[in-house]
Design a protein around this motif. Sequence first.
Motif, PDB file in Angstrom:
ATOM      1  N   ASP A 262       0.813  -1.221   0.000  1.00  0.00           N
ATOM      2  CA  ASP A 262       0.000   0.000   0.000  1.00  0.00           C
ATOM      3  C   ASP A 262       0.846   1.270   0.000  1.00  0.00           C
ATOM      4  OD1 ASP A 262       0.968   0.190   2.608  1.00  0.00           O
ATOM      5  OD2 ASP A 262      -1.021   0.222   3.543  1.00  0.00           O
ATOM      6  N   GLY A 263       2.183   1.124  -0.077  1.00  0.00           N
ATOM      7  CA  GLY A 263       3.074   2.266  -0.126  1.00  0.00           C
ATOM      8  C   GLY A 263       3.572   2.754   1.228  1.00  0.00           C
TER       9      GLY A 263
ATOM     10  N   ALA B 235       0.970   5.284  -7.327  1.00  0.00           N
ATOM     11  CA  ALA B 235       0.452   6.447  -8.056  1.00  0.00           C
ATOM     12  C   ALA B 235      -0.927   6.744  -7.463  1.00  0.00           C
ATOM     13  CB  ALA B 235       0.360   6.162  -9.548  1.00  0.00           C
ATOM     14  N   VAL B 236      -1.037   7.872  -6.770  1.00  0.00           N
ATOM     15  CA  VAL B 236      -2.251   8.194  -6.017  1.00  0.00           C
ATOM     16  C   VAL B 236      -3.154   9.196  -6.731  1.00  0.00           C
ATOM     17  CG1 VAL B 236      -1.234   7.622  -3.781  1.00  0.00           C
ATOM     18  CG2 VAL B 236      -1.034   9.964  -4.664  1.00  0.00           C
ATOM     19  N   ASP B 237      -2.679   9.744  -7.852  1.00  0.00           N
ATOM     20  CA  ASP B 237      -3.488  10.699  -8.610  1.00  0.00           C
ATOM     21  C   ASP B 237      -2.921  10.794 -10.024  1.00  0.00           C
ATOM     22  OD1 ASP B 237      -5.496  12.529  -9.146  1.00  0.00           O
ATOM     23  OD2 ASP B 237      -4.569  14.183  -8.040  1.00  0.00           O
TER      24      ASP B 237
ATOM     25  N   GLU C 173       6.349  13.254  -9.747  1.00  0.00           N
ATOM     26  CA  GLU C 173       5.422  13.392 -10.864  1.00  0.00           C
ATOM     27  C   GLU C 173       6.080  12.775 -12.085  1.00  0.00           C
ATOM     28  OE1 GLU C 173       4.102  17.399 -11.425  1.00  0.00           O
ATOM     29  OE2 GLU C 173       2.930  17.365  -9.573  1.00  0.00           O
ATOM     30  N   VAL C 174       5.318  11.962 -12.800  1.00  0.00           N
ATOM     31  CA  VAL C 174       5.848  11.285 -13.977  1.00  0.00           C
ATOM     32  C   VAL C 174       4.768  11.232 -15.048  1.00  0.00           C
ATOM     33  CG1 VAL C 174       5.265   8.983 -13.071  1.00  0.00           C
ATOM     34  CG2 VAL C 174       7.011   9.216 -14.821  1.00  0.00           C
ATOM     35  N   THR C 175       5.162  11.582 -16.268  1.00  0.00           N
ATOM     36  CA  THR C 175       4.248  11.540 -17.402  1.00  0.00           C
ATOM     37  C   THR C 175       4.461  10.227 -18.146  1.00  0.00           C
ATOM     38  OG1 THR C 175       4.236  13.938 -17.598  1.00  0.00           O
ATOM     39  CG2 THR C 175       3.558  12.689 -19.546  1.00  0.00           C
ATOM     40  N   ALA C 176       3.376   9.510 -18.394  1.00  0.00           N
ATOM     41  CA  ALA C 176       3.463   8.251 -19.136  1.00  0.00           C
ATOM     42  C   ALA C 176       3.923   8.551 -20.558  1.00  0.00           C
ATOM     43  CB  ALA C 176       2.118   7.543 -19.147  1.00  0.00           C
ATOM     44  N   ASN C 177       4.962   7.809 -20.985  1.00  0.00           N
ATOM     45  CA  ASN C 177       5.505   7.960 -22.341  1.00  0.00           C
ATOM     46  C   ASN C 177       6.365   6.731 -22.632  1.00  0.00           C
ATOM     47  OD1 ASN C 177       8.044   8.439 -21.078  1.00  0.00           O
ATOM     48  ND2 ASN C 177       7.665  10.646 -21.046  1.00  0.00           N
ATOM     49  N   ALA C 178       7.167   6.787 -23.664  1.00  0.00           N
ATOM     50  CA  ALA C 178       7.995   5.633 -24.037  1.00  0.00           C
ATOM     51  C   ALA C 178       8.977   5.255 -22.926  1.00  0.00           C
ATOM     52  CB  ALA C 178       8.753   5.926 -25.327  1.00  0.00           C
ATOM     53  N   ASP C 179       9.507   6.237 -22.214  1.00  0.00           N
ATOM     54  CA  ASP C 179      10.452   5.962 -21.124  1.00  0.00           C
ATOM     55  C   ASP C 179       9.767   5.573 -19.819  1.00  0.00           C
ATOM     56  OD1 ASP C 179      12.675   6.528 -22.737  1.00  0.00           O
ATOM     57  OD2 ASP C 179      12.588   8.667 -22.234  1.00  0.00           O
ATOM     58  N   ASN C 180       8.521   5.981 -19.663  1.00  0.00           N
ATOM     59  CA  ASN C 180       7.761   5.711 -18.441  1.00  0.00           C
ATOM     60  C   ASN C 180       6.417   5.088 -18.802  1.00  0.00           C
ATOM     61  OD1 ASN C 180       9.648   6.958 -16.507  1.00  0.00           O
ATOM     62  ND2 ASN C 180       9.161   8.806 -17.637  1.00  0.00           N
ATOM     63  N   PRO C 181       6.453   3.833 -19.265  1.00  0.00           N
ATOM     64  CA  PRO C 181       5.221   3.207 -19.745  1.00  0.00           C
ATOM     65  C   PRO C 181       4.268   2.791 -18.624  1.00  0.00           C
ATOM     66  CG  PRO C 181       7.012   1.630 -19.799  1.00  0.00           C
ATOM     67  CD  PRO C 181       7.618   2.956 -19.415  1.00  0.00           C
TER      68      PRO C 181
ATOM     69  N   HIS D 268       6.093   3.238 -14.801  1.00  0.00           N
ATOM     70  CA  HIS D 268       7.516   3.357 -14.508  1.00  0.00           C
ATOM     71  C   HIS D 268       7.782   4.782 -14.033  1.00  0.00           C
ATOM     72  CE1 HIS D 268      11.768   4.128 -15.484  1.00  0.00           C
ATOM     73  NE2 HIS D 268      11.919   2.908 -15.002  1.00  0.00           N
ATOM     74  N   VAL D 269       8.534   4.934 -12.940  1.00  0.00           N
ATOM     75  CA  VAL D 269       8.802   6.250 -12.358  1.00  0.00           C
ATOM     76  C   VAL D 269      10.211   6.715 -12.709  1.00  0.00           C
ATOM     77  CG1 VAL D 269       8.943   7.587 -10.218  1.00  0.00           C
ATOM     78  CG2 VAL D 269       7.122   5.888 -10.518  1.00  0.00           C
ATOM     79  N   ARG D 270      11.206   5.903 -12.356  1.00  0.00           N
ATOM     80  CA  ARG D 270      12.597   6.255 -12.657  1.00  0.00           C
ATOM     81  C   ARG D 270      13.488   5.052 -12.413  1.00  0.00           C
ATOM     82  NH1 ARG D 270      11.719   8.934  -7.673  1.00  0.00           N
ATOM     83  NH2 ARG D 270      13.023   8.069  -6.005  1.00  0.00           N
ATOM     84  N   ARG D 271      14.498   4.887 -13.252  1.00  0.00           N
ATOM     85  CA  ARG D 271      15.561   3.897 -13.080  1.00  0.00           C
ATOM     86  C   ARG D 271      15.069   2.528 -12.591  1.00  0.00           C
ATOM     87  NH1 ARG D 271      17.540   8.784 -10.943  1.00  0.00           N
ATOM     88  NH2 ARG D 271      17.193   8.072  -8.830  1.00  0.00           N
ATOM     89  N   GLY D 272      14.070   1.982 -13.245  1.00  0.00           N
ATOM     90  CA  GLY D 272      13.585   0.654 -12.902  1.00  0.00           C
ATOM     91  C   GLY D 272      12.624   0.614 -11.725  1.00  0.00           C
ATOM     92  N   LEU D 273      12.288   1.748 -11.152  1.00  0.00           N
ATOM     93  CA  LEU D 273      11.347   1.807 -10.027  1.00  0.00           C
ATOM     94  C   LEU D 273       9.958   2.122 -10.555  1.00  0.00           C
ATOM     95  CD1 LEU D 273      13.526   3.916  -7.559  1.00  0.00           C
ATOM     96  CD2 LEU D 273      13.281   1.423  -7.646  1.00  0.00           C
ATOM     97  N   GLU D 274       8.973   1.383 -10.073  1.00  0.00           N
ATOM     98  CA  GLU D 274       7.603   1.537 -10.546  1.00  0.00           C
ATOM     99  C   GLU D 274       6.684   1.999  -9.425  1.00  0.00           C
ATOM    100  OE1 GLU D 274       6.813  -1.702 -13.953  1.00  0.00           O
ATOM    101  OE2 GLU D 274       7.000  -2.534 -11.929  1.00  0.00           O
ATOM    102  N   ALA D 275       5.526   2.497  -9.844  1.00  0.00           N
ATOM    103  CA  ALA D 275       4.444   2.830  -8.923  1.00  0.00           C
ATOM    104  C   ALA D 275       3.230   1.995  -9.307  1.00  0.00           C
ATOM    105  CB  ALA D 275       4.101   4.311  -8.993  1.00  0.00           C
ATOM    106  N   LEU D 276       2.634   1.353  -8.317  1.00  0.00           N
ATOM    107  CA  LEU D 276       1.348   0.699  -8.516  1.00  0.00           C
ATOM    108  C   LEU D 276       0.309   1.811  -8.641  1.00  0.00           C
ATOM    109  CD1 LEU D 276      -0.519  -1.835  -8.436  1.00  0.00           C
ATOM    110  CD2 LEU D 276      -0.628  -1.496  -5.957  1.00  0.00           C
ATOM    111  N   ILE D 277      -0.507   1.766  -9.672  1.00  0.00           N
ATOM    112  CA  ILE D 277      -1.557   2.774  -9.853  1.00  0.00           C
ATOM    113  C   ILE D 277      -2.727   2.375  -8.965  1.00  0.00           C
ATOM    114  CG2 ILE D 277      -3.121   3.869 -11.506  1.00  0.00           C
ATOM    115  CD1 ILE D 277      -1.014   3.163 -13.702  1.00  0.00           C
TER     116      ILE D 277
END
Length: 181
Positions: free
Chosen positions: A47-48, A97-99, A116-124, A139-148
């Motif tokens: 749950d973060g 990802a809470v919002d 804050e991360v915008t979904a794109n090719a680098d952050n799918p 994907h947030v950064r450097r292999g780290l993800e956020a559960l939506i």
Amino acid sequence: MVDQADNRVNAQGIAEAARKAGKKGLPPVHLWDPPFCGDLDMQIRADGTWFYQGTPIGRQAMVRLFSTVLKREGDDYFLVTPVEKVGIQVEDAPFVAVDAEILPDQITFTTNVGDEVTANADNPITIRGDASQPRPYVHVRRGLEALIDRKTFYRLAAAAEEGDDGQVGVRSGGRFFRLEP
């Protein structure tokens, strides 16, 4: 840092090193390859929520600080400084990802630690699980993800459209992301 008196990893030392390294944005943890100093009794639950020695870390600023020195290597997670690396446990994804701000071709997520991360090719956006229990991530950064989280995923589903291949999904950063496993 390793406490010389009892040879245990000290979370305060890691926090202090993170403060110093992160004065101008995120520390460059991808450039650091310090020696492994042992495991820290720290866990990020699904749950973060961050725990230290079995107790939730109540200070959001401290959680944010630790999140900036988080590094993933394969399936393992570490807090790193230029001189040390300590292992921590992550139940699912390290962030939630809470919002999301959902625009016609731009979806920007906000995580529980303020990234804050915008979904794109680098952050799918990726979907795991099955149709009855989809598990959406970004994907947030450097292999780290956020559960939506659920409410944000429902908002994505409400904004979804049918793609060229008949799949349902959303568009962001010039890409189409399926919302089905």
